[in-house]
Enzyme design. Sequence first.
Site, short mmCIF file in Angstrom:
data_model
loop_
_atom_site.label_atom_id
_atom_site.label_comp_id
_atom_site.label_asym_id
_atom_site.label_seq_id
_atom_site.Cartn_x
_atom_site.Cartn_y
_atom_site.Cartn_z
N ARG A 1 -28.66 -5.93 42.43
CA ARG A 1 -29.71 -5.01 41.99
C ARG A 1 -30.70 -5.78 41.12
O ARG A 1 -30.32 -6.51 40.20
CB ARG A 1 -29.12 -3.84 41.22
CG ARG A 1 -30.15 -3.07 40.41
CD ARG A 1 -29.67 -1.73 39.92
NE ARG A 1 -30.39 -1.30 38.74
CZ ARG A 1 -31.67 -0.95 38.69
NH1 ARG A 1 -32.40 -1.01 39.79
NH2 ARG A 1 -32.22 -0.58 37.56
N VAL A 2 -31.98 -5.61 41.39
CA VAL A 2 -33.03 -6.20 40.56
C VAL A 2 -34.01 -5.09 40.21
O VAL A 2 -34.47 -4.37 41.08
CB VAL A 2 -33.72 -7.39 41.27
CG1 VAL A 2 -34.34 -6.97 42.60
CG2 VAL A 2 -34.75 -8.05 40.39
N ASP B 1 -39.91 -2.12 28.61
CA ASP B 1 -40.31 -1.43 27.38
C ASP B 1 -39.13 -1.48 26.43
O ASP B 1 -38.03 -1.86 26.83
CB ASP B 1 -40.72 0.03 27.66
CG ASP B 1 -39.61 0.82 28.34
OD1 ASP B 1 -39.09 0.37 29.38
OD2 ASP B 1 -39.25 1.88 27.83
#
Length: 235
Positions: free
Chosen positions: A88-89, A204
């Site tokens: 997963r990226v 974030d």
Amino acid sequence: MATPHIEAENGDFAPAVIMPGDPKRAERIAHLILDEPRQVNSVRGMLGFTGTYQGQPLSVMGSGMGQPSIAIYATELFQFYGVERIIRVGTCGGISPKVSVGDTIVAMGAHTNSNFNDHRIPQVAFSALASYPLLSAAVSAAPEDLRLHVGAIFSSDAFYRVVPGQLEALAQYDVLGVEMETAALYGIAAELGKQALTVLTVSDHLLDHSGDMTAEERETKFQGALTLAAAAALS
């Protein structure tokens, strides 16, 4: 043989799949790193592609958002298409004060508030852990100038829910960031005897909102994470 959610035939997927959440990001990644990518899935708009990377077969496919969505695609890829490794990226929100926007995280394990893995071992709290060979390959491929962190993340079942004190407690326990898929992916890989890893870009910071990435930056500043994911995929 098609499944309810994937229209590909046997042999259409490589043994390793890089899996972002966004199918459009999967398309961008495929055309960025694969030689001669061909589309192998479009059911429900969940785009999948297969080509070669550094001379070896490699696939890229979206997973959608959340643990139920990635669980469907990971299970079908592992069980019906001969896939052995899913990397997963994606992006995550930073939690630990050690982490800054733009950093890369390799998820060694994933805490979660989901009950997705609760049924796996009777009367045992399952630990969702990465496959060490993939983790080792990803970390070994990191360039010296990459701001890299390896440790635990938090896979949340909710994007907007705020639990008073939760983020501060996660930071106290050195949890690096939060996303929504990894705990389920690691659980499924363990169940089926396969390998899985998550590599994330911090888009974030949930305890320090200065310098959050723009929507455009979220789609373009993942090259560091992608490099590590590709190294793990081919390991």
